[in-house]
Motif scaffolding. Structure first.
Motif, PDB file in Angstrom:
ATOM      1  N   ILE A  23     -24.172   9.167  25.771  1.00 48.53           N
ATOM      2  CA  ILE A  23     -24.088   8.151  26.805  1.00 48.53           C
ATOM      3  C   ILE A  23     -23.646   6.843  26.155  1.00 48.53           C
ATOM      4  CG2 ILE A  23     -26.534   7.576  26.561  1.00 48.53           C
ATOM      5  CD1 ILE A  23     -26.547   6.928  29.571  1.00 48.53           C
ATOM      6  N   THR A  24     -22.876   6.069  26.885  1.00 53.99           N
ATOM      7  CA  THR A  24     -22.498   4.749  26.403  1.00 53.99           C
ATOM      8  C   THR A  24     -23.506   3.747  26.951  1.00 53.99           C
ATOM      9  OG1 THR A  24     -20.161   5.346  26.340  1.00 53.99           O
ATOM     10  CG2 THR A  24     -20.690   2.996  26.370  1.00 53.99           C
ATOM     11  N   CYS A  25     -24.090   2.980  26.054  1.00 55.09           N
ATOM     12  CA  CYS A  25     -25.083   1.983  26.441  1.00 55.09           C
ATOM     13  C   CYS A  25     -24.408   0.865  27.211  1.00 55.09           C
ATOM     14  CB  CYS A  25     -25.771   1.430  25.195  1.00 55.09           C
ATOM     15  SG  CYS A  25     -26.962   0.137  25.570  1.00 55.09           S
ATOM     16  N   ARG A  26     -24.968   0.530  28.352  1.00 53.50           N
ATOM     17  CA  ARG A  26     -24.372  -0.516  29.179  1.00 53.50           C
ATOM     18  C   ARG A  26     -24.617  -1.913  28.617  1.00 53.50           C
ATOM     19  NH1 ARG A  26     -28.963   0.887  32.506  1.00 53.50           N
ATOM     20  NH2 ARG A  26     -30.287  -0.944  32.752  1.00 53.50           N
ATOM     21  N   GLN A  27     -25.536  -2.031  27.673  1.00 53.23           N
ATOM     22  CA  GLN A  27     -25.831  -3.340  27.088  1.00 53.23           C
ATOM     23  C   GLN A  27     -25.034  -3.592  25.810  1.00 53.23           C
ATOM     24  OE1 GLN A  27     -29.885  -4.750  27.187  1.00 53.23           O
ATOM     25  NE2 GLN A  27     -29.750  -5.367  25.040  1.00 53.23           N
ATOM     26  N   CYS A  28     -25.082  -2.654  24.843  1.00 54.41           N
ATOM     27  CA  CYS A  28     -24.399  -2.880  23.564  1.00 54.41           C
ATOM     28  C   CYS A  28     -23.068  -2.143  23.477  1.00 54.41           C
ATOM     29  CB  CYS A  28     -25.297  -2.501  22.393  1.00 54.41           C
ATOM     30  SG  CYS A  28     -25.724  -0.754  22.312  1.00 54.41           S
ATOM     31  N   LEU A  29     -22.753  -1.302  24.477  1.00 55.54           N
ATOM     32  CA  LEU A  29     -21.504  -0.563  24.594  1.00 55.54           C
ATOM     33  C   LEU A  29     -21.248   0.441  23.472  1.00 55.54           C
ATOM     34  CD1 LEU A  29     -19.220  -3.444  25.886  1.00 55.54           C
ATOM     35  CD2 LEU A  29     -20.518  -1.771  27.210  1.00 55.54           C
ATOM     36  N   LEU A  30     -22.286   0.820  22.742  1.00 52.90           N
ATOM     37  CA  LEU A  30     -22.157   1.838  21.707  1.00 52.90           C
ATOM     38  C   LEU A  30     -22.330   3.220  22.320  1.00 52.90           C
ATOM     39  CD1 LEU A  30     -24.322   0.270  18.854  1.00 52.90           C
ATOM     40  CD2 LEU A  30     -21.822   0.502  18.899  1.00 52.90           C
ATOM     41  N   LEU A  31     -21.625   4.206  21.754  1.00 55.99           N
ATOM     42  CA  LEU A  31     -21.802   5.593  22.155  1.00 55.99           C
ATOM     43  C   LEU A  31     -23.047   6.115  21.454  1.00 55.99           C
ATOM     44  CD1 LEU A  31     -20.733   8.077  23.662  1.00 55.99           C
ATOM     45  CD2 LEU A  31     -19.481   8.673  21.578  1.00 55.99           C
ATOM     46  N   LEU A  32     -23.972   6.653  22.237  1.00 53.36           N
ATOM     47  CA  LEU A  32     -25.245   7.113  21.698  1.00 53.36           C
ATOM     48  C   LEU A  32     -25.446   8.596  21.976  1.00 53.36           C
ATOM     49  CD1 LEU A  32     -27.319   4.122  23.032  1.00 53.36           C
ATOM     50  CD2 LEU A  32     -26.579   4.455  20.688  1.00 53.36           C
ATOM     51  N   GLU A  33     -26.063   9.285  21.026  1.00 53.77           N
ATOM     52  CA  GLU A  33     -26.463  10.679  21.205  1.00 53.77           C
ATOM     53  C   GLU A  33     -27.916  10.708  21.650  1.00 53.77           C
ATOM     54  OE1 GLU A  33     -25.897  12.710  17.515  1.00 53.77           O
ATOM     55  OE2 GLU A  33     -23.711  12.663  17.686  1.00 53.77           O
ATOM     56  N   VAL A  34     -28.193  11.500  22.658  1.00 55.55           N
ATOM     57  CA  VAL A  34     -29.570  11.672  23.120  1.00 55.55           C
ATOM     58  C   VAL A  34     -30.197  12.743  22.243  1.00 55.55           C
ATOM     59  CG1 VAL A  34     -31.055  12.286  25.052  1.00 55.55           C
ATOM     60  CG2 VAL A  34     -28.915  11.031  25.459  1.00 55.55           C
ATOM     61  N   SER A  35     -31.261  12.381  21.536  1.00 50.40           N
ATOM     62  CA  SER A  35     -31.911  13.320  20.620  1.00 50.40           C
ATOM     63  C   SER A  35     -32.990  14.111  21.349  1.00 50.40           C
ATOM     64  CB  SER A  35     -32.518  12.562  19.442  1.00 50.40           C
ATOM     65  OG  SER A  35     -33.695  11.899  19.854  1.00 50.40           O
ATOM     66  N   ASP A  36     -33.560  15.069  20.648  1.00 47.86           N
ATOM     67  CA  ASP A  36     -34.688  15.810  21.205  1.00 47.86           C
ATOM     68  C   ASP A  36     -36.012  15.186  20.777  1.00 47.86           C
ATOM     69  OD1 ASP A  36     -34.588  16.528  18.549  1.00 47.86           O
ATOM     70  OD2 ASP A  36     -34.697  18.680  18.895  1.00 47.86           O
ATOM     71  N   HIS A  37     -35.958  14.031  20.123  1.00 47.92           N
ATOM     72  CA  HIS A  37     -37.169  13.307  19.730  1.00 47.92           C
ATOM     73  C   HIS A  37     -37.704  12.536  20.929  1.00 47.92           C
ATOM     74  CE1 HIS A  37     -35.047  13.634  15.758  1.00 47.92           C
ATOM     75  NE2 HIS A  37     -36.203  14.225  15.528  1.00 47.92           N
ATOM     76  N   TYR A  38     -38.944  12.791  21.276  1.00 43.48           N
ATOM     77  CA  TYR A  38     -39.559  12.149  22.422  1.00 43.48           C
ATOM     78  C   TYR A  38     -40.620  11.165  21.954  1.00 43.48           C
ATOM     79  CZ  TYR A  38     -41.747  11.473  26.958  1.00 43.48           C
ATOM     80  OH  TYR A  38     -42.228  10.908  28.114  1.00 43.48           O
ATOM     81  N   SER A  39     -40.578   9.963  22.482  1.00 39.10           N
ATOM     82  CA  SER A  39     -41.566   8.938  22.172  1.00 39.10           C
ATOM     83  C   SER A  39     -42.555   8.841  23.328  1.00 39.10           C
ATOM     84  CB  SER A  39     -40.889   7.582  21.960  1.00 39.10           C
ATOM     85  OG  SER A  39     -41.857   6.552  21.939  1.00 39.10           O
ATOM     86  N   SER A  40     -43.800   9.204  23.066  1.00 38.43           N
ATOM     87  CA  SER A  40     -44.806   9.086  24.127  1.00 38.43           C
ATOM     88  C   SER A  40     -45.146   7.617  24.379  1.00 38.43           C
ATOM     89  CB  SER A  40     -46.058   9.885  23.758  1.00 38.43           C
ATOM     90  OG  SER A  40     -46.570   9.456  22.517  1.00 38.43           O
ATOM     91  N   ILE A  41     -44.934   6.767  23.401  1.00 41.90           N
ATOM     92  CA  ILE A  41     -45.170   5.333  23.585  1.00 41.90           C
ATOM     93  C   ILE A  41     -44.143   4.758  24.562  1.00 41.90           C
ATOM     94  CG2 ILE A  41     -45.121   3.069  22.443  1.00 41.90           C
ATOM     95  CD1 ILE A  41     -46.217   4.576  19.931  1.00 41.90           C
ATOM     96  N   ARG A  42     -42.873   5.116  24.372  1.00 41.01           N
ATOM     97  CA  ARG A  42     -41.788   4.639  25.245  1.00 41.01           C
ATOM     98  C   ARG A  42     -41.614   5.510  26.488  1.00 41.01           C
ATOM     99  NH1 ARG A  42     -40.527  -0.377  23.374  1.00 41.01           N
ATOM    100  NH2 ARG A  42     -40.316  -0.338  21.145  1.00 41.01           N
ATOM    101  N   GLU A  43     -42.244   6.706  26.482  1.00 41.51           N
ATOM    102  CA  GLU A  43     -42.060   7.710  27.536  1.00 41.51           C
ATOM    103  C   GLU A  43     -40.579   7.984  27.745  1.00 41.51           C
ATOM    104  OE1 GLU A  43     -44.292   6.544  30.995  1.00 41.51           O
ATOM    105  OE2 GLU A  43     -46.194   6.939  30.002  1.00 41.51           O
ATOM    106  N   ALA A  44     -39.889   8.218  26.617  1.00 40.46           N
ATOM    107  CA  ALA A  44     -38.445   8.409  26.652  1.00 40.46           C
ATOM    108  C   ALA A  44     -37.980   9.184  25.427  1.00 40.46           C
ATOM    109  CB  ALA A  44     -37.741   7.058  26.683  1.00 40.46           C
ATOM    110  N   TYR A  45     -36.823   9.831  25.580  1.00 35.93           N
ATOM    111  CA  TYR A  45     -36.151  10.432  24.439  1.00 35.93           C
ATOM    112  C   TYR A  45     -35.410   9.326  23.711  1.00 35.93           C
ATOM    113  CZ  TYR A  45     -37.347  14.960  26.265  1.00 35.93           C
ATOM    114  OH  TYR A  45     -38.055  16.044  26.715  1.00 35.93           O
ATOM    115  N   LEU A  46     -35.244   9.494  22.403  1.00 37.52           N
ATOM    116  CA  LEU A  46     -34.595   8.454  21.626  1.00 37.52           C
ATOM    117  C   LEU A  46     -33.088   8.683  21.584  1.00 37.52           C
ATOM    118  CD1 LEU A  46     -37.138   8.218  18.693  1.00 37.52           C
ATOM    119  CD2 LEU A  46     -37.077   6.904  20.816  1.00 37.52           C
ATOM    120  N   GLY A  47     -32.341   7.596  21.766  1.00 33.29           N
ATOM    121  CA  GLY A  47     -30.888   7.619  21.684  1.00 33.29           C
ATOM    122  C   GLY A  47     -30.435   6.930  20.416  1.00 33.29           C
ATOM    123  N   TYR A  48     -29.671   7.651  19.592  1.00 29.76           N
ATOM    124  CA  TYR A  48     -29.189   7.111  18.325  1.00 29.76           C
ATOM    125  C   TYR A  48     -27.687   6.897  18.393  1.00 29.76           C
ATOM    126  CZ  TYR A  48     -33.716   8.674  16.586  1.00 29.76           C
ATOM    127  OH  TYR A  48     -35.057   8.884  16.403  1.00 29.76           O
TER     128      TYR A  48
END
Length: 148
Positions: free
Chosen positions: A119-144
């Motif tokens: 996905i391309t971040c709408r804020q920083c415009l970088l192309l990011l890969e959605v990982s399978d790492h899940y953050s229970s603190i953020r309640e989200a998958y991490l995008g690198y």
């Protein structure tokens, strides 16, 4: 939470909680439990108060839940509040899945379709890969940041 269902042997009682579509998904394990003549209980979503039903269960019970992705997180949270750990339950989601992604580069949190791998971040415009790492603190998958 996953898409695969397996029979966990050696439990005191097996609990199945789902709507009609979910019960169809749970059928392979329900069939194994019946064939092995193990103790079980079925509960249909909407037919009872889930928290009361779960609260009445004894230690050593194992919970299977099959529900739409939109309902699964709240059901899991309720089961955990009652005392079911990750080792005492399996959660199977179906239907359209939306997930949260936390962008490590700019710390933006966004909701996307669950099958997107980049996905391309709408804020920083970088192309990011959605990982399978899940953050229970953020309640989200991490995008690198995707490798160029």
């Amino acid at each position: 939470m996953s898409d695969e269902i397996t029979l966990v042997p050696g439990k005191r009682k097996y609990l199945f909680y789902a709507d009609q579509m979910g019960m169809e998904i749970l059928q392979p394990v329900i069939r194994m439990v019946k064939e092995q003549m193990l103790t079980y209980e079925l509960a249909f979503e909407g037919d009872l108060v889930f928290s009361m039903w779960l609260g009445e269960q004894k230690m050593g019970s194992y919970l299977y839940v099959a529900a739409p992705w939109t309902n699964l997180a709240s059901i899991k949270l309720l089961a955990e509040d009652i005392g079911f750990s990750a080792e005492e339950a399996q959660y199977i989601g179906y239907g359209e899945r939306r997930i949260n992604v936390f962008f490590c580069a700019c710390h933006l949190l966004a909701e996307i379709g669950g099958t997107a791998m980049e996905i391309t971040c709408r804020q920083c415009l970088l192309l990011l890969e959605v990982s399978d790492h899940y953050s229970s603190i953020r309640e989200a998958y991490l995008g690198y940041v995707a490798r160029l």
